[in-house]
Write an enzyme that holds these catalytic residues in place. Structure first.
Site: not given
Lengths: 416, 272
Positions: A146, A173, A255, A354, A378, A380
């Site tokens: 990766g 994706t 980028d 809450g 894209e 880490t």
């Protein structure tokens, strides 16, 4: 690109929505209106049913939002990356799944094709995609690598007039809806990252198949799956850019993609802040609204400050890209800060709500789940830190920044 | 001119008569989501740093004009807005970016300046004399002052028919079939063109501006003029004495008998 008339005295115009030039305001208003009217009503269903928002994506295409920075000659809207970042934030505020679908098509697919393809390739592989009629995806990550993108295992072998691809890409994706995938494969592993090239692979090519959709924590409306290539043959001229340039293409594409994902993260962060702030003005405890409590005010202030800082970093990166400047450092900072702002804001939004933040009656729990991925894909956060540190150390290494001379207190302590 | 219409001379003439010219009047107003606050001097409301947008009913008028142009009933759409410098944003963003061909900005000195309804009508009258539209479209009222007077006054000044509060519009040739939404019910009328038409909520649903159109809007002609150049004075004839918040809504009260209710309606609410 940026209109020259804005590049002088009016530089401060790009620091807040109120002072942006008119066309950016128009894009923001339109995207925001679209998000509120079209995405707010469907976002929960998209998430709960893991449903691809086909209708919304089609409308995004018609509005020009699937190819914001691609020229009108090739089916895009002919705008720039600042407009894209602004639109990404507004769309993602409505539905983060729709946001990532839009981001991948814009930054990870259309941008590299726009930058590296020949005119003929663009007619086939850019025009229908920038206009949203077809969808693209980006195949870099593999099961074995990766962050270590240079260690590609997917191979490409030239056989006569065809490339033969073999290998698997993971975590992709738009895998199940894409018509074309940009696949990074190596022609010579001994050359390491210099052996990687980029290929345009239509997903209906024989030998190309998809893995099952991943069952994700968030952004469930977008499909994420493996791309499997088994002796997948594509024409020789489906090579994107020059041979051996694949790694460079991937890095420059990421980028740009970081600006898009920063936009997505900003949208999630803003949505979290909106719901938390509004809730705090209504919810009563100890005789008053909880907005009167410092504990809540502190959270809201931290959320807003991180969000605003991240937004300025994102706009800075987008403007640098539009200007043609080196924007790697800026994009990494933008993505790092925006993704951490998103997770922070979503976390605190649940805290402010809450119990209500923990149930699906309110969108806070979805924001929390959607936000999490922005620190991972894209690049880490750890990779972003590497990029930023390497860039700044390079700067310090190549310039002589003055610092106070040492030992600088000795002289001050000496008596006459 | 589309070549397919270039048949016999009488067909040419028919084509020219067929496409109308539309003038659309739009106003930059405080956005409907804003919680408006009274100015400290109590002579108006706070507008600085407050979100503004195109009057929603005017957006409906623009949408209607664009739809008519798409159906080839209208050939040219001109938008006009009377307001301070920032009115340019609604002309570009809510008119030119949606399909309007060109725009006229009647520029007031600042974004805080207001112009009264009659002056607006007179300005539009002068512009209409120059532009010679066949139909003038605008929203039924502006959501800031809710005057609901300009379309009616303008029709009077022009001596044209008026079709106000319309929810349906069907133009054919020299007439328009309309449906008006009134408090008494729906009224169907036929008006002859030229006409002043004011649009109500249910007439249409405005489209989103497409990004390429937002970019194209930057290059479309936008002419800046002043009210003075039209010979219209914007001097107010009305003096605002005070602007105040409406009274805060009190809680409802329960009464024990009908007699008590009638007494309260007479003596306290004073409505009977």
């Amino acid at each position: 690109g940026i209109n020259a008339e804005y590049m002088g005295v009016g530089r401060a115009r790009f620091t807040s929505y109120a002072t942006l030039p008119q066309e950016y305001k128009a894009i923001r208003d339109m995207s925001r209106q679209f998000a509120e009217q079209e995405l707010f009503p469907i976002a929960a269903e998209v998430d709960v049913q893991h449903k691809f928002p086909a209708e919304a994506v089609k409308k995004l295409g018609e509005l020009g939002l699937m190819g914001v920075a691609v020229s009108q000659e090739y089916g895009g809207a002919g705008m720039d990356y600042l407009a894209y970042a602004i639109a990404m934030e507004e769309i993602s505020r409505g539905c983060a799944s729709t946001g990532v679908i839009m981001s991948v098509n814009n930054s990870l697919y259309s941008t590299p094709v726009d930058k590296y393809a020949t005119h003929e390739q663009k007619l086939q592989f850019l025009t229908p995609f920038a206009s949203g009629k077809q969808l693209g995806c980006f195949g870099l990550t593999e099961p074995g690598n990766g962050s270590d993108a240079g260690a590609a295992n997917t191979t490409a072998r030239l056989d006569g007039n065809e490339w033969v691809l073999n290998g698997t890409k993971s975590w992709i994706t738009n895998a199940h809806e894409a018509d074309v995938a940009i696949v990074f494969a190596t022609t010579d592993k001994s050359l390491k990252h210099k052996g990687i090239s980029a290929f345009l692979v239509p997903t209906k090519t024989p030998g190309f198949s998809l893995g099952n959709k991943e069952d994700k924590l968030g952004i469930r409306g977008s499909s994420t799956a493996n791309l499997i290539m088994e002796n997948c043959r594509i024409p020789k001229d489906y090579l994107l850019g020059k041979p051996g340039y694949g790694f460079k293409i991937a890095m420059s594409t990421l980028d740009a993609g970081r600006i898009g994902i920063a936009g997505q993260a900003l949208g999630i962060a803003q949505a979290s802040l909106d719901i938390a702030a509004k809730y705090s003005l209504e919810r009563k405890a100890f005789g008053n609204t909880i907005a009167k409590l410092y504990a809540i005010q502190l959270k809201l202030s931290q959320m807003a400050s991180k969000l605003e800082a991240a937004r300025l970093l994102t706009w800075k990166a987008a403007i640098a890209k539009d200007r043609g400047d080196d924007f790697t450092q800026a994009a990494a900072m933008a993505k790092l800060n925006a993704s951490e702002a998103a997770t922070f804001c979503a976390h605190q939004a649940i805290q402010i709500l809450g119990g209500m933040g923990y149930v699906s009656d309110m969108p806070a729990e979805r924001y929390y789940r959607d936000a999490r991925i922005t620190e991972i894909y894209e690049g880490t956060s750890e990779i972003q830190h590497l990029v930023i540190a390497n860039n700044l150390l390079k700067d310090y290494g190549s310039t002589n920044v003055k610092v106070p001379a040492a030992p600088h207190s000795a002289k001050a302590r000496a008596t006459d | 001119i589309n070549a397919e219409y270039m048949g016999t001379p009488s067909e040419c003439l028919f084509f020219f008569e067929m496409t109308l010219k539309a003038l659309v009047s739009i106003k930059r107003v405080i956005d409907y989501t804003v919680k408006v606050r009274v100015r400290p001097d109590k002579l108006g409301v706070i507008k600085d740093n407050v979100k503004h947008s195109c009057n929603p009913f005017d957006e409906i008028a623009v949408e209607q004009a664009v739809r008519m142009k798409e159906k080839k009933l209208v050939g040219e759409i001109v938008a006009v807005s009377i307001g301070g410098p920032k009115s340019v944003e609604v002309l570009r963003g809510s008119a030119l970016a949606l399909g309007v061909d060109r725009a006229i900005h009647v520029k007031l000195p600042t974004d805080n300046d207001d112009v009264e309804s009659l002056a607006v009508a007179k300005i539009l009258h002068k512009i209409a004399e120059k532009e010679k539209p066949d139909v003038i479209l605008t929203g039924k009222q502006a959501i800031d002052d809710d005057s609901c007077a300009v379309p009616q006054m303008l029709a009077g000044l022009l001596g044209w028919s008026q079709a106000t509060f319309i929810s349906e519009l069907e133009v054919s040739g020299k007439t328009a079939k309309i449906c008006r939404e009134t408090d008494a019910g729906m009224q169907r009328l036929e008006v002859s063109l030229p006409s002043v038409i004011s649009c109500d909520l249910r007439l249409n649903e405005p489209r989103y501006a497409k990004l390429p159109e937002i970019m194209k809007a930057k290059k479309k002609p936008l002419q800046e003029i002043t009210a003075d150049s039209l010979g219209v004075s914007t001097q107010p004839k009305i003096q605002i004495l005070e602007v105040a918040d409406p009274p805060t809504r009190a809680a409802g009260r329960k009464v024990k008998t009908v007699e008590e209710l009638i007494t309260k309606l007479k003596t306290e609410a004073k409505v009977i």
